[in-house]
Design a protein around this motif. Structure first.
Motif, mmCIF file in Angstrom:
data_model
loop_
_atom_site.group_PDB
_atom_site.id
_atom_site.type_symbol
_atom_site.label_atom_id
_atom_site.label_comp_id
_atom_site.label_asym_id
_atom_site.label_seq_id
_atom_site.Cartn_x
_atom_site.Cartn_y
_atom_site.Cartn_z
ATOM 1 N N ARG A 94 0.817 -1.228 0.000
ATOM 2 C CA ARG A 94 0.000 0.000 0.000
ATOM 3 C C ARG A 94 0.839 1.262 0.000
ATOM 4 N N ARG A 95 1.822 1.340 0.882
ATOM 5 C CA ARG A 95 2.645 2.552 0.963
ATOM 6 C C ARG A 95 3.492 2.719 -0.290
ATOM 7 N N ALA A 96 4.000 1.619 -0.824
ATOM 8 C CA ALA A 96 4.771 1.685 -2.064
ATOM 9 C C ALA A 96 3.902 2.195 -3.213
ATOM 10 N N ALA A 97 2.663 1.750 -3.269
ATOM 11 C CA ALA A 97 1.741 2.196 -4.323
ATOM 12 C C ALA A 97 1.455 3.690 -4.211
ATOM 13 N N LEU A 98 1.311 4.164 -3.014
ATOM 14 C CA LEU A 98 1.054 5.584 -2.796
ATOM 15 C C LEU A 98 2.234 6.421 -3.308
ATOM 16 N N VAL A 99 3.446 6.042 -2.949
ATOM 17 C CA VAL A 99 4.638 6.777 -3.379
ATOM 18 C C VAL A 99 4.799 6.660 -4.897
ATOM 19 N N HIS A 100 4.531 5.495 -5.448
ATOM 20 C CA HIS A 100 4.644 5.290 -6.895
ATOM 21 C C HIS A 100 3.656 6.183 -7.637
ATOM 22 N N ASP A 101 2.403 6.212 -7.188
ATOM 23 C CA ASP A 101 1.400 7.069 -7.826
ATOM 24 C C ASP A 101 1.863 8.522 -7.872
ATOM 25 N N ALA A 102 2.435 8.982 -6.775
ATOM 26 C CA ALA A 102 2.884 10.375 -6.706
ATOM 27 C C ALA A 102 4.091 10.617 -7.616
ATOM 28 N N ALA A 103 4.926 9.611 -7.805
ATOM 29 C CA ALA A 103 6.148 9.773 -8.603
ATOM 30 C C ALA A 103 5.887 9.713 -10.105
ATOM 31 N N VAL A 104 4.921 8.884 -10.522
ATOM 32 C CA VAL A 104 4.654 8.721 -11.948
ATOM 33 C C VAL A 104 4.165 10.046 -12.528
ATOM 34 N N GLY A 105 4.833 10.474 -13.551
ATOM 35 C CA GLY A 105 4.449 11.720 -14.210
ATOM 36 C C GLY A 105 5.054 12.975 -13.602
ATOM 37 N N ARG A 106 5.760 12.815 -12.480
ATOM 38 C CA ARG A 106 6.399 13.976 -11.864
ATOM 39 C C ARG A 106 7.522 14.464 -12.779
ATOM 40 N N GLU A 107 7.606 15.765 -12.950
ATOM 41 C CA GLU A 107 8.634 16.352 -13.805
ATOM 42 C C GLU A 107 10.024 15.931 -13.327
ATOM 43 N N GLY A 108 10.831 15.492 -14.274
ATOM 44 C CA GLY A 108 12.199 15.097 -13.969
ATOM 45 C C GLY A 108 12.353 13.667 -13.487
ATOM 46 N N VAL A 109 11.260 12.923 -13.409
ATOM 47 C CA VAL A 109 11.321 11.532 -12.960
ATOM 48 C C VAL A 109 10.855 10.632 -14.104
ATOM 49 N N LEU A 110 11.728 9.736 -14.536
ATOM 50 C CA LEU A 110 11.366 8.797 -15.590
ATOM 51 C C LEU A 110 10.451 7.712 -15.043
ATOM 52 N N ARG A 111 9.559 7.214 -15.874
ATOM 53 C CA ARG A 111 8.643 6.157 -15.437
ATOM 54 C C ARG A 111 9.425 4.932 -14.968
ATOM 55 N N ALA A 112 10.485 4.578 -15.684
ATOM 56 C CA ALA A 112 11.283 3.411 -15.293
ATOM 57 C C ALA A 112 11.897 3.600 -13.912
ATOM 58 N N GLU A 113 12.290 4.825 -13.567
ATOM 59 C CA GLU A 113 12.831 5.112 -12.225
ATOM 60 C C GLU A 113 11.752 4.899 -11.159
ATOM 61 N N SER A 114 10.562 5.394 -11.449
ATOM 62 C CA SER A 114 9.445 5.232 -10.512
ATOM 63 C C SER A 114 9.117 3.766 -10.300
ATOM 64 N N ASP A 115 9.144 3.001 -11.388
ATOM 65 C CA ASP A 115 8.819 1.581 -11.299
ATOM 66 C C ASP A 115 9.880 0.810 -10.509
ATOM 67 N N ALA A 116 11.151 1.154 -10.733
ATOM 68 C CA ALA A 116 12.230 0.507 -9.964
ATOM 69 C C ALA A 116 12.097 0.854 -8.483
ATOM 70 N N MET A 117 11.808 2.103 -8.194
ATOM 71 C CA MET A 117 11.605 2.515 -6.798
ATOM 72 C C MET A 117 10.474 1.706 -6.178
ATOM 73 N N PHE A 118 9.403 1.507 -6.937
ATOM 74 C CA PHE A 118 8.252 0.750 -6.451
ATOM 75 C C PHE A 118 8.654 -0.664 -6.021
ATOM 76 N N TYR A 119 9.496 -1.309 -6.806
ATOM 77 C CA TYR A 119 9.970 -2.653 -6.481
ATOM 78 C C TYR A 119 10.636 -2.668 -5.098
ATOM 79 N N PHE A 120 11.559 -1.738 -4.881
ATOM 80 C CA PHE A 120 12.280 -1.704 -3.607
ATOM 81 C C PHE A 120 11.385 -1.221 -2.459
ATOM 82 N N ALA A 121 10.463 -0.313 -2.763
ATOM 83 C CA ALA A 121 9.523 0.147 -1.730
ATOM 84 C C ALA A 121 8.592 -0.994 -1.315
#
Length: 185
Positions: free
Chosen positions: A70-97
């Protein structure tokens, strides 16, 4: 091994007057500090919807806001589409979160595959397939899936079976997923 840490438990409020009743607004700043020391902020006021994993995979992966991710999904949702953050970076972060939140290695791999499929589906020909074969929900039989949903499920099944026998090294996990989504690595 440390996979990072969350700032605590997120404080959110359901926004029941919007869309399909899945939207939530974060009412207190929340963050995830990843294993490399990068802080992923979710400012108060951010609206999230848990839509990174396609709905057709919820029965396999889990629906939004359930389980240890749940917490990883929340952070991922906020990161996806954020300026300066690639989708692949957000997805990798999600894995570790997911791992930081208590998911098993296998569950984190399956969830990662789900968010990568979500990104792939939103950027491929599947959108035109869906439009061309759109059948109103009222005329669909219960459980009937669109061609888009069938393609997503078929790819997920293929990827999931490979991930079950793949090691837990993230580079290897990423390679399996990308190879099956037609991305060179």
């Amino acid at each position: 091994m440390s996979y990072g840490a969350f700032s605590g438990n997120p404080k959110t409020m359901w926004l029941s007057d919007r869309g399909d009743d899945r939207d939530m607004q974060v009412i207190e700043d929340f963050w995830y500090l990843d294993q490399d020391g990068r802080r992923w902020d979710v400012p108060a006021g951010t609206v999230i919807n848990g839509a990174s994993i396609p709905r057709t995979l919820w029965s396999s992966v889990g629906s939004p806001y359930t389980g240890n991710y749940r917490r990883a999904a929340l952070v991922h949702d906020a990161a996806v589409g954020r300026e300066g953050v690639l989708r692949a970076e957000s997805d990798a972060m999600f894995y570790f979160a997911c791992l930081a939140g208590g998911c098993s290695q296998l569950q984190a791999k399956m969830l990662y595959a789900g968010v990568r499929l979500g990104a792939w589906a939103s950027n491929t020909h599947l959108l035109s397939i869906e439009a061309a074969s759109a059948v109103p929900d009222a005329t669909r039989l219960p459980g009937e899936q669109t061609p888009r949903e069938l393609e997503i499920r078929a790819r997920y099944t293929l990827i999931a079976n490979q991930l079950k026998v793949t090691g837990n090294d993230f580079a290897e996990v990423e390679q399996v997923v990308d190879r099956n989504l037609g991305r060179a690595h």
